[in-house]
Design an enzyme around this catalytic site. Structure first.
Site, short mmCIF file in Angstrom:
data_model
loop_
_atom_site.label_atom_id
_atom_site.label_comp_id
_atom_site.label_asym_id
_atom_site.label_seq_id
_atom_site.Cartn_x
_atom_site.Cartn_y
_atom_site.Cartn_z
N LEU A 150 -2.50 -5.01 1.36
CA LEU A 150 -2.40 -3.61 1.75
C LEU A 150 -1.63 -3.61 3.06
CD1 LEU A 150 -6.02 -2.19 1.12
CD2 LEU A 150 -3.97 -1.85 -0.29
N ASP A 151 -0.81 -2.61 3.29
CA ASP A 151 -0.07 -2.55 4.56
C ASP A 151 -1.07 -2.48 5.72
OD1 ASP A 151 2.20 -2.46 3.06
OD2 ASP A 151 2.39 -0.27 3.16
#
Ligand code: URA
Length: 234
Positions: A105-106
């Site tokens: 996930l960023d």
């Protein structure tokens, strides 16, 4: 298999505290392959040893599957020299060697991420052939138009020409959408909305397959997944 301190192994697989384990050891109540353990720093191979506390066998699961409610600002990596990673958030009692996050996930994305030491499982989840839906809530910097639903259903073509798998878009509020993706390309959600000149202000993943983030799991908290939870993600 690597060896591990007996007190560490026991605290990893039970919810008995390290100090309590030391007391069991002092009282001669811990055995490995029938022999009484003398000190807490004795090293054992957990896979081939039969460990008992007061005569009760303690099973050792080689693989662990942990869900984390990822906060903002944390890196989806195993370790980093200066920045905090998702693996740093795993509490001591769930720690194993070689933990890593399943996919990424960023840094500014929040929500469900799975951490494991099972490479085969991770491969199944992130393989391009995998069709498990990943469900996101995206808050956008502009209003969503109804025709985006059919555009996403057809499969969005990204700016670099990459075609995404058909995705399911639901408009929850004028600028909030629930998006279910069946692939996992780099920055995929942001790039998909970018095609329609929409920026993503907030992104939260709340489900992988049928596994949803429990309401009780606060940001930054981890939970050991059951076999049933693992099954829901496959
Ligand atoms: N898509 C993105 O753009 N960012 C994420 O963190 C996950 C999916």
């Amino acid at each position: 298999m690597e060896t591990i301190r007996i007190d560490k192994m026991l605290s990893n697989v039970t919810n008995i505290s390290r100090s309590e384990i030391k007391r069991f050891i002092k009282r001669g109540e811990v055995t490995v392959n029938g022999k009484v353990v003398k000190t807490a720093d004795e090293k054992i191979d957990p896979e081939s040893s039969e460990v008992k506390i007061k005569g009760q066998t303690i099973g050792y699961n080689e693989f662990v599957y942990i869900m984390l409610n990822k906060p903002k600002g944390i890196l989806s990596a195993s370790n980093d020299k200066s920045r905090k990673t998702v693996v740093d958030l795993v509490p001591e009692n769930l720690k194993r060697q070689k933990l890593f996050p399943v996919g990424r996930l960023d840094k500014d994305t929040t929500g469900l991420i799975i951490i494991t030491n099972d490479g085969e499982y991770a491969h199944k989840i992130i393989s391009p052939k995998n069709k498990t839906g990943k469900v996101y809530i995206a808050t956008l910097d502009g209003a969503l138009k109804e025709d985006l639903i059919s555009e996403f259903k057809k499969g969005v073509v990204l700016a670099d020409g990459t075609k995404c798998r058909p995705a399911s878009l639901e408009i929850l509020e004028s600028n909030i959408a629930r998006l279910t993706l069946f692939d996992g390309k780099y920055h995929e959600v942001k790039r998909m909305f970018g095609v329609f000149d929409l920026g993503v202000n907030e992104l939260h993943r709340y489900a992988i397959g049928d596994l949803t983030l429990p309401d009780t799991l606060q940001s930054g908290e981890c939970l050991l997944m059951s076999a049933e939870d693992v099954e829901k993600t496959l």
